[in-house]
Design a protein around this motif. Structure first.
Motif, mmCIF file in Angstrom:
data_model
loop_
_atom_site.group_PDB
_atom_site.id
_atom_site.type_symbol
_atom_site.label_atom_id
_atom_site.label_comp_id
_atom_site.label_asym_id
_atom_site.label_seq_id
_atom_site.Cartn_x
_atom_site.Cartn_y
_atom_site.Cartn_z
ATOM 1 N N PHE A 1 0.838 -1.206 0.000
ATOM 2 C CA PHE A 1 0.000 0.000 0.000
ATOM 3 C C PHE A 1 0.871 1.252 0.000
ATOM 4 C CE2 PHE A 1 -3.792 -2.109 2.381
ATOM 5 C CZ PHE A 1 -4.316 -2.569 1.189
ATOM 6 N N GLY A 2 1.858 1.284 0.894
ATOM 7 C CA GLY A 2 2.738 2.442 0.987
ATOM 8 C C GLY A 2 3.510 2.689 -0.297
ATOM 9 N N ALA A 3 4.027 1.615 -0.887
ATOM 10 C CA ALA A 3 4.789 1.752 -2.130
ATOM 11 C C ALA A 3 3.910 2.244 -3.277
ATOM 12 C CB ALA A 3 5.431 0.418 -2.505
ATOM 13 N N VAL A 4 2.713 1.680 -3.389
ATOM 14 C CA VAL A 4 1.784 2.090 -4.450
ATOM 15 C C VAL A 4 1.397 3.560 -4.265
ATOM 16 C CG1 VAL A 4 -0.581 1.753 -5.311
ATOM 17 C CG2 VAL A 4 0.899 -0.217 -4.935
ATOM 18 N N PHE A 5 1.147 3.954 -3.020
ATOM 19 C CA PHE A 5 0.772 5.334 -2.707
ATOM 20 C C PHE A 5 1.869 6.300 -3.144
ATOM 21 C CE2 PHE A 5 0.467 8.937 0.250
ATOM 22 C CZ PHE A 5 -0.868 9.285 0.102
ATOM 23 N N ALA B 1 -5.558 7.686 -4.805
ATOM 24 C CA ALA B 1 -5.505 8.697 -3.734
ATOM 25 C C ALA B 1 -4.113 9.334 -3.698
ATOM 26 C CB ALA B 1 -5.858 8.064 -2.394
ATOM 27 N N GLY B 2 -3.071 8.511 -3.805
ATOM 28 C CA GLY B 2 -1.707 9.034 -3.824
ATOM 29 C C GLY B 2 -1.441 9.924 -5.026
ATOM 30 N N PHE B 3 -2.002 9.531 -6.180
ATOM 31 C CA PHE B 3 -1.831 10.311 -7.405
ATOM 32 C C PHE B 3 -2.293 11.756 -7.208
ATOM 33 C CE2 PHE B 3 -3.202 11.982 -11.498
ATOM 34 C CZ PHE B 3 -2.170 11.613 -12.344
#
Length: 193
Positions: free
Chosen positions: A45-49, A109-111
């Motif tokens: 999750f953290g890496a994808v974010f 969301a990160g994007f």
């Protein structure tokens, strides 16, 4: 800077969204484990974010460089973060069986939330010209760090006791940023000179 209403509103927007960004990075394992995800899945999750956030920062910064549409970029970041934050409220609690959907949602969301940094720092320089970039961005960064620490303390307790409340706290912070962005006027002092 204290009398510059647009800058003060930008500080509110930046502090709220950056607070969520930094807090989420600090407590993602606590939050994910509350819904049954493993530490390995929380790391993904953290890496994808972060990776999708860097891509988003590149895309939105390119848009900003091409069109100088600071306010539009800020609102895209704010409302995109809110939309995918609301969707995250429903995908994360589904648990590990829906890991791929949660990853996609966290990536989106990160994007939108990670680009708050380049957009806000560039916009602050425009709004506060001729004040030094270091002063305007440093002040904004200081306020956001204090809020981020307070938010992390509260979110850590919430993630362990009631993870839904933790997500709601993130959504409230993003919503405050969205509302504040509505009242900012695009006073591009440096470009206008």
């Amino acid at each position: 800077m204290v009398r510059n209403k647009n800058y003060l509103l930008l500080v509110v927007v930046f502090s709220c969204l950056f607070g969520v960004y930094s807090c989420l990075g600090a407590i993602i394992d606590n939050l994910a484990s509350s819904y049954g995800y493993s530490s390995k899945q929380a790391s993904v999750f953290g890496a994808v974010f972060i990776v999708s956030g860097v891509v988003g920062a590149f895309v939105i910064s390119s848009f900003l460089d091409k069109y100088n549409a600071y306010l539009k970029a800020l609102r895209i970041v704010c409302f995109g973060s809110l939309i995918f934050g609301v969707i995250m409220r429903f995908t994360i609690p589904l648990g590990p069986d829906y890991f791929v959907f949660a990853c996609i949602n966290i990536g989106l969301a990160g994007f939108f939330i990670v680009p708050i940094m380049p957009v806000s720092f560039s916009f602050a320089v425009e709004l506060t010209f001729p004040v030094s970039e270091a002063i305007s961005n440093g002040t904004m960064g200081l306020v956001s760090q204090v809020l981020g620490v307070l938010e992390t303390i509260v979110a850590t307790k919430l993630a362990d006791q009631d993870p839904d409340s933790c997500i709601y706290m993130f959504l409230i912070m993003i919503a405050i940023g969205c509302v504040a962005s509505i009242f900012i006027k695009e006073d591009l002092r440096r470009i206008n000179i």
